[in-house]
Design a protein around this motif. Structure first.
Motif, PDB file in Angstrom:
ATOM      1  N   ILE A  41     -28.999 -18.204  36.909  1.00 43.97           N
ATOM      2  CA  ILE A  41     -28.063 -17.606  35.967  1.00 43.97           C
ATOM      3  C   ILE A  41     -28.017 -18.385  34.657  1.00 43.97           C
ATOM      4  CG2 ILE A  41     -25.882 -18.776  36.427  1.00 43.97           C
ATOM      5  CD1 ILE A  41     -26.454 -14.987  36.336  1.00 43.97           C
ATOM      6  N   THR A  63     -30.131 -17.109  31.561  1.00 44.54           N
ATOM      7  CA  THR A  63     -29.727 -15.969  30.734  1.00 44.54           C
ATOM      8  C   THR A  63     -28.316 -16.069  30.185  1.00 44.54           C
ATOM      9  OG1 THR A  63     -29.009 -14.807  32.731  1.00 44.54           O
ATOM     10  CG2 THR A  63     -31.262 -14.425  31.983  1.00 44.54           C
ATOM     11  N   THR A  64     -27.513 -17.022  30.635  1.00 49.06           N
ATOM     12  CA  THR A  64     -26.109 -17.080  30.203  1.00 49.06           C
ATOM     13  C   THR A  64     -25.848 -18.126  29.130  1.00 49.06           C
ATOM     14  OG1 THR A  64     -25.621 -18.578  32.041  1.00 49.06           O
ATOM     15  CG2 THR A  64     -25.185 -16.226  32.381  1.00 49.06           C
ATOM     16  N   ALA A 118     -23.883 -16.742  26.333  1.00 50.64           N
ATOM     17  CA  ALA A 118     -22.489 -16.409  26.611  1.00 50.64           C
ATOM     18  C   ALA A 118     -21.562 -17.582  26.339  1.00 50.64           C
ATOM     19  CB  ALA A 118     -22.349 -15.945  28.061  1.00 50.64           C
ATOM     20  N   TYR A 119     -22.013 -18.791  26.627  1.00 49.80           N
ATOM     21  CA  TYR A 119     -21.152 -19.965  26.436  1.00 49.80           C
ATOM     22  C   TYR A 119     -21.068 -20.385  24.969  1.00 49.80           C
ATOM     23  CZ  TYR A 119     -21.232 -20.467  31.512  1.00 49.80           C
ATOM     24  OH  TYR A 119     -21.092 -20.252  32.847  1.00 49.80           O
ATOM     25  N   THR A 160     -17.831 -14.072  30.313  1.00 56.95           N
ATOM     26  CA  THR A 160     -18.989 -13.524  31.007  1.00 56.95           C
ATOM     27  C   THR A 160     -19.533 -14.505  32.034  1.00 56.95           C
ATOM     28  OG1 THR A 160     -19.571 -12.196  29.067  1.00 56.95           O
ATOM     29  CG2 THR A 160     -21.305 -12.577  30.701  1.00 56.95           C
ATOM     30  N   GLY A 161     -19.688 -15.768  31.651  1.00 53.73           N
ATOM     31  CA  GLY A 161     -20.207 -16.758  32.580  1.00 53.73           C
ATOM     32  C   GLY A 161     -19.284 -16.978  33.769  1.00 53.73           C
ATOM     33  N   ASN A 219     -19.640 -14.225  36.408  1.00 52.40           N
ATOM     34  CA  ASN A 219     -20.801 -14.392  37.280  1.00 52.40           C
ATOM     35  C   ASN A 219     -20.454 -15.249  38.491  1.00 52.40           C
ATOM     36  OD1 ASN A 219     -22.385 -12.906  35.497  1.00 52.40           O
ATOM     37  ND2 ASN A 219     -23.005 -14.716  34.347  1.00 52.40           N
ATOM     38  N   GLN A 224     -24.050  -7.907  27.890  1.00 56.41           N
ATOM     39  CA  GLN A 224     -23.085  -8.001  28.987  1.00 56.41           C
ATOM     40  C   GLN A 224     -23.521  -7.172  30.199  1.00 56.41           C
ATOM     41  OE1 GLN A 224     -19.546  -7.232  26.295  1.00 56.41           O
ATOM     42  NE2 GLN A 224     -18.665  -8.821  27.605  1.00 56.41           N
ATOM     43  N   GLN A 259     -26.263  -8.921  31.905  1.00 60.10           N
ATOM     44  CA  GLN A 259     -25.745 -10.014  32.719  1.00 60.10           C
ATOM     45  C   GLN A 259     -25.229  -9.517  34.068  1.00 60.10           C
ATOM     46  OE1 GLN A 259     -25.405 -13.594  32.150  1.00 60.10           O
ATOM     47  NE2 GLN A 259     -27.113 -12.884  30.942  1.00 60.10           N
ATOM     48  N   THR A 316     -26.841 -10.680  37.590  1.00 61.44           N
ATOM     49  CA  THR A 316     -25.993 -11.332  38.595  1.00 61.44           C
ATOM     50  C   THR A 316     -26.114 -10.645  39.947  1.00 61.44           C
ATOM     51  OG1 THR A 316     -24.431 -12.001  36.879  1.00 61.44           O
ATOM     52  CG2 THR A 316     -23.630 -12.007  39.155  1.00 61.44           C
TER      53      THR A 316
END
Length: 490
Positions: free
Chosen positions: A141, A144-145, A148-149, A157-158, A161, A229, A232, A236
């Motif tokens: 994860i 690809t995340t 998001a952070y 979003t993170g 997951n 999103q 994601q 996930t």
């Protein structure tokens, strides 16, 4: 056409030449520093040192003309660069040796840890499998995340997951835990009726938790980031399908008996070892483009060697009661607990009639053999022919995201995913194969209690208890006094 005059340059004139750089086979020649003003150079010399003139030695430039300055520069360059040119090779050799040492030490540590977990028992082995699942999820994860952070609007979003991960593990592993803990919850003085009801409605609670996460995802959608999103969310769920669900199958393999966990894992490790040995020994033909180092010869050689090695490996594992007994009621046992059980029929010798062509070869019509050997051969074929494609899948994923390894958790090996890519696929196949062809579908106390409590009312349970008391009294398990007291209580 301009005519270049050549003459012998004296030693004094040579020291008066301005900075000159000549390129010899891609390396830069050290500059010749001027000690006096360039104007002191004679006109003839100045003409021969015009910047437009090629100063590469005639042997390298392809011309037959001789340039004394370039020749001397070349000799000095060769004497200067001879030692540095060997240094990278030495460093590269030392680096490879160091990598091999680190990789070997990490491998030995993992093997010792693996055998230690097997000896500690199913509880700690299952815990290690859950930790590995979380580690693999984190590595996958994280690819690809990262975006998001960094963006404030996608901060949730993170976390969503990880929420979906926790909900999935609670649903899958909670079912197994419930079968082994329900009896304790009923008999313990520290649990209330509410706790028991919550345990019995585990599926519905998990569904509500998942729906809550779904609502949270929809509420977190932001304009301008919708594609990211939804991608994601899909990634996930795909990871949960390929990692967490198959990891749950591995947990069930442990509960069926430690051999159904150790044997598949050992076969995959054996196949990896022989694929490497056969590949470097006589590998010539590339097997698949996304993994250039894999060869057809290594693939086929590993298949043959793994199939042969499955027989002695099964012989060692199938003769240990601790490894073949299922863990039906107690997860706290270990290799020193002296566990005993009625073995599954696949661990008992059976008589097989040999085909006519084999009976002539062995000079006998029948042979005694444990069926587990035949099952081990089938598992070894899957470990050799299908499970490696889990590794190829991981290689393609790394190429898609342009990364070398999924992480650096294991020194010399990369991330946890780099070592577990084939194990998940092998674990799910082993579970389904066991349930289809091997399982005796025996009931345990946890399953029976769960069925009784869910499907029977209180009055029906009392009637069942009275019937059980009568049965125990008739077979002599309880005497007249105990039987009379039980009837008075009920």
């Amino acid at each position: 056409m301009t005519t270049i005059r050549h003459r012998i340059v004296t030693e004094d004139e040579l020291h008066e030449v301005p900075d000159v750089k000549a390129t010899v086979t891609g390396s830069e020649v050290p500059s010749l520093k001027a000690t006096t003003a360039p104007s002191s150079v004679p006109s003839d010399t100045a003409t021969s040192l015009d910047p437009s003139i090629n100063l590469v030695p005639s042997a390298l430039s392809g011309t037959s003309e001789y340039d004394p300055i370039s020749s001397e520069s070349e000799s000095r360059t060769n004497s200067i660069t001879a030692i540095p040119s060997q240094q990278p090779a030495v460093n590269e050799k030392e680096r490879k040796q160091q990598a091999i040492i680190v990789r070997t030490i990490a491998t030995l540590i993992m093997l010792v840890g693996f055998f230690a977990l097997i000896g500690l028992g199913p509880f700690w082995t299952i815990t290690a499998v859950l930790v590995l699942q979380v580690a693999v999820f984190r590595e996958l994860i994280a690819i690809t995340t990262r975006k998001a952070y960094k963006i404030k609007e996608l901060s949730y979003t993170g976390y969503l997951n990880w929420y979906f991960l926790a909900t999935t593990i609670f649903y899958l592993e909670g079912r197994s835990f419930l079968n082994y803990s329900l009896n304790y919850l009923i008999e313990s003085d520290y649990t209330s009726a509410i706790a028991i009801r919550l345990a019995l409605h585990h599926k519905f609670i998990c569904y509500c938790l998942y729906v809550l996460g779904f609502v949270g995802f929809v509420a977190s959608l932001k304009k301008g980031y919708l594609k990211f999103q939804f991608a994601q969310l899909c990634i996930t769920h795909m990871i949960m399908l390929l990692v967490i669900l198959q990891g749950h199958c591995i947990v069930n393999n442990i509960l069926h008996g430690m051999i159904w966990f150790v044997l598949p894992v050992g076969l995959v490790i054996t196949n990896d070892i022989f694929a490497y040995i056969c590949g470097i020994t006589f590998g010539r033909t590339q097997l698949i483009s996304i993994s250039p180092k894999k060869t057809v010869e290594g693939f086929v050689g590993a298949w043959i060697c793994t199939t042969l090695m499955s027989l002695p490996l099964t012989y060692v594992l199938s003769n240990r009661a601790y490894l073949i007994c299922p863990f039906t009621n107690d997860l706290g046992v270990n290799c020193l607990s002296g566990i005993q059980c009625d073995p599954n029929p696949v661990f008992i010798h059976q008589i097989y009639r040999l085909p006519s062509y084999l009976s002539q070869w062995f000079e006998k019509d029948f042979i005694q053999l444990k069926p587990v050997y035949l099952h081990a051969v089938i598992l070894s074929m899957f470990a050799s022919l299908i499970a490696p494609f889990g590794g190829f899948f991981a290689s393609g994923l790394k190429r898609a995201f342009k990364i070398k390894d999924f992480g650096d958790t294991i020194p010399g090996h990369g991330g946890v995913t780099d070592r577990m890519d084939c194990q998940f696929l092998m674990g799910s196949f082993s579970y389904l194969y066991y349930e289809t062809f091997i399982s005796a579908h025996q009931l345990n106390v946890g399953n029976l209690l769960q069925t009784i409590i869910i499907n029977l009312s209180g009055e029906e349970i009392v009637l069942l208890v009275r019937s059980l008391h009568s049965y125990l009294y008739k077979i002599g398990v309880i005497d007249d006094e105990v039987y009379g007291r039980l009837n008075e209580v009920l």
